[in-house]
Design a protein around this motif. Structure first.
Motif, PDB file in Angstrom:
ATOM      1  N   ALA A   1      10.534 -26.142  23.810  1.00  0.00           N
ATOM      2  CA  ALA A   1      10.425 -24.768  23.313  1.00  0.00           C
ATOM      3  C   ALA A   1       8.971 -24.389  23.065  1.00  0.00           C
ATOM      4  O   ALA A   1       8.533 -23.277  23.395  1.00  0.00           O
ATOM      5  N   VAL A   2       8.206 -25.322  22.482  1.00  0.00           N
ATOM      6  CA  VAL A   2       6.784 -25.060  22.220  1.00  0.00           C
ATOM      7  C   VAL A   2       6.027 -24.854  23.528  1.00  0.00           C
ATOM      8  O   VAL A   2       5.194 -23.951  23.648  1.00  0.00           O
ATOM      9  N   ARG A   3       6.317 -25.682  24.518  1.00  0.00           N
ATOM     10  CA  ARG A   3       5.659 -25.531  25.822  1.00  0.00           C
ATOM     11  C   ARG A   3       5.986 -24.183  26.452  1.00  0.00           C
ATOM     12  O   ARG A   3       5.117 -23.517  27.019  1.00  0.00           O
ATOM     13  N   THR A   4       7.250 -23.789  26.330  1.00  0.00           N
ATOM     14  CA  THR A   4       7.664 -22.503  26.895  1.00  0.00           C
ATOM     15  C   THR A   4       6.947 -21.348  26.208  1.00  0.00           C
ATOM     16  O   THR A   4       6.435 -20.429  26.866  1.00  0.00           O
ATOM     17  N   LEU A   5       6.896 -21.390  24.867  1.00  0.00           N
ATOM     18  CA  LEU A   5       6.212 -20.334  24.116  1.00  0.00           C
ATOM     19  C   LEU A   5       4.722 -20.301  24.444  1.00  0.00           C
ATOM     20  O   LEU A   5       4.125 -19.228  24.571  1.00  0.00           O
ATOM     21  N   THR A   6       4.127 -21.479  24.585  1.00  0.00           N
ATOM     22  CA  THR A   6       2.704 -21.551  24.932  1.00  0.00           C
ATOM     23  C   THR A   6       2.444 -20.905  26.285  1.00  0.00           C
ATOM     24  O   THR A   6       1.482 -20.151  26.462  1.00  0.00           O
TER      25      THR A   6
ATOM     26  N   ILE B   1       4.259 -18.616  27.697  1.00  0.00           N
ATOM     27  CA  ILE B   1       4.469 -17.167  27.574  1.00  0.00           C
ATOM     28  C   ILE B   1       3.242 -16.500  26.974  1.00  0.00           C
ATOM     29  O   ILE B   1       2.775 -15.459  27.452  1.00  0.00           O
ATOM     30  N   VAL B   2       2.690 -17.114  25.907  1.00  0.00           N
ATOM     31  CA  VAL B   2       1.507 -16.544  25.251  1.00  0.00           C
ATOM     32  C   VAL B   2       0.324 -16.509  26.212  1.00  0.00           C
ATOM     33  O   VAL B   2      -0.407 -15.516  26.291  1.00  0.00           O
ATOM     34  N   LYS B   3       0.136 -17.586  26.974  1.00  0.00           N
ATOM     35  CA  LYS B   3      -0.970 -17.620  27.931  1.00  0.00           C
ATOM     36  C   LYS B   3      -0.804 -16.560  29.001  1.00  0.00           C
ATOM     37  O   LYS B   3      -1.771 -15.909  29.405  1.00  0.00           O
TER      38      LYS B   3
END
Length: 204
Positions: free
Chosen positions: A53-58, A60-62
């Motif tokens: 989940a953290v990788r996915t959010l990261t 998305i933010v990038k």
């Protein structure tokens, strides 16, 4: 000897009871170990899910950082750029697709007169006084607003095709600064002289 024979069944019973107790204890320990192992596996799965989940959010933010908003409405409405925050906003609006649109918009304004005057249709006097092309002499650097600067260079190149665009822009900005300095000098000498300056500017 007879006493020993009589005690044997009791000894066997105690040994059997002890063995059964050990077996039960071992079974209980194995059960606990299985439970702990299950908990560890469950927590590991949760950690892996959180990591994903953290990788996915990261990601998305990038991706949001790299996506530039498309220009909306008429680019002419963005000029003149009055304040530094407007400068940042317009630069952020200009993408590879809209660069030509903004260049054409600025070209229309720049063709309205001498560049030392028409540049005021692009930037307010405050921007022109506090910035220069390369940020020298304690001024802010216009080139830092890369997308806007490139569009402006394209526009100037079409208005003044015989001269380097950066040189033309630098000269126009210097003219504005010199004019402002002269006005300030006259006002310092005569506090009411700004009235004459405004009247003369209106007649030109």
């Amino acid at each position: 000897m007879s006493n020993m024979n009589e005690a044997m069944p009791e000894i066997k019973r105690l040994c059997l009871a002890t063995e059964q107790s050990h077996i039960a204890a071992n079974a209980m320990m194995l059960t606990k170990l299985d439970e702990l192992n299950s908990q560890v596996l469950s927590q590991r799965a949760e950690i892996e899910n959180l990591t994903t989940a953290v990788r996915t959010l990261t990601a998305i933010v990038k991706s949001m950082k790299t996506i530039k908003p498309k220009a909306k409405g008429n680019p002419d409405d963005d000029f003149p750029i009055l304040y530094e925050e407007d400068l940042i906003e317009v630069d952020h609006k200009i993408s590879q697709d809209s660069r030509g649109i903004y260049a054409n918009s600025m070209r229309k304004f720049l063709r309205q007169g001498r560049l030392s005057r028409s540049i005021r249709s692009i930037f307010s006097e405050d921007i022109l006084l506090n910035y220069n092309v390369d940020g020298c002499k304690n001024k802010k650097r216009l080139k830092d607003h890369e997308h806007l600067f490139r569009s402006l260079m394209d526009a100037i190149g079409k208005v003044e095709p015989t001269l380097p665009s950066e040189k033309v822009l630098s000269k126009a900005m210097r003219c504005v600064k010199n004019c402002a300095a002269k006005k300030k000098g006259r006002v310092d000498d005569d506090p009411l002289s700004f009235l004459n300056v405004e009247m003369n500017d209106g007649q030109k």
